[in-house]
Motif scaffolding. Structure first.
Motif, PDB file in Angstrom:
ATOM      1  N   THR A  37       0.832  -1.204   0.000  1.00 29.79           N
ATOM      2  CA  THR A  37       0.000   0.000   0.000  1.00 29.79           C
ATOM      3  C   THR A  37       0.863   1.249   0.000  1.00 29.79           C
ATOM      4  O   THR A  37       0.607   2.199  -0.747  1.00 29.79           O
ATOM      5  CB  THR A  37      -0.952   0.001   1.216  1.00 29.79           C
ATOM      6  N   PHE A  41       1.140   3.848  -3.329  1.00 29.94           N
ATOM      7  CA  PHE A  41       0.783   5.267  -3.246  1.00 29.94           C
ATOM      8  C   PHE A  41       1.919   6.153  -3.746  1.00 29.94           C
ATOM      9  O   PHE A  41       1.699   7.054  -4.549  1.00 29.94           O
ATOM     10  CB  PHE A  41       0.383   5.671  -1.829  1.00 29.94           C
ATOM     11  N   PHE A  91      -5.540   6.972   0.576  1.00 27.06           N
ATOM     12  CA  PHE A  91      -4.332   6.315   1.076  1.00 27.06           C
ATOM     13  C   PHE A  91      -4.295   6.331   2.598  1.00 27.06           C
ATOM     14  O   PHE A  91      -3.997   5.308   3.229  1.00 27.06           O
ATOM     15  CB  PHE A  91      -3.079   6.978   0.511  1.00 27.06           C
TER      16      PHE A  91
END
Length: 108
Positions: A37, A41, A91
């Motif tokens: 993740t 991003f 995010f």
């Protein structure tokens, strides 16, 4: 952990420096999902950031320049600007949810 045949830790270390008093807890928190993740991003948004966990708080500092400084001469409803705002908030939601989930599962 591997991401498309490439070592995820190697990619992660290209973008982030990791510090912590307890290396075991740090490694427990930095699961492959959390690292993916964080990498996704920064690669997609091109926005650098720092993520800090201190006691029971998560702090994220984005290096956005003037992104959040309104301009008198720009349209505030610019789609690309709104998309950046959304991506940042999305995010923050994802990474905090993932970190909280890890902490709950491992009882850190």
């Amino acid at each position: 952990t591997r991401m498309f045949g490439i070592d995820l830790t190697y990619i992660f270390e290209k973008y982030f420096d990791v510090y912590g008093d307890n290396k075991i807890i740090v490694m427990q928190i930095l699961t492959s999902e959390v690292m993916s993740t964080m990498i996704d991003f920064i690669q997609q948004s091109k926005i650098k950031y720092e993520l800090t966990i201190n006691k029971d708080q998560i702090y994220i500092r984005f290096h956005t320049g003037g992104l959040f400084e309104p301009s008198l001469f720009k349209n505030s409803l610019d789609y690309s600007m709104l998309k950046k705002y959304y991506d940042i908030l999305d995010f923050v939601f994802k990474v905090t949810r993932e970190i909280n989930s890890v902490i709950e599962k491992t009882d850190i």
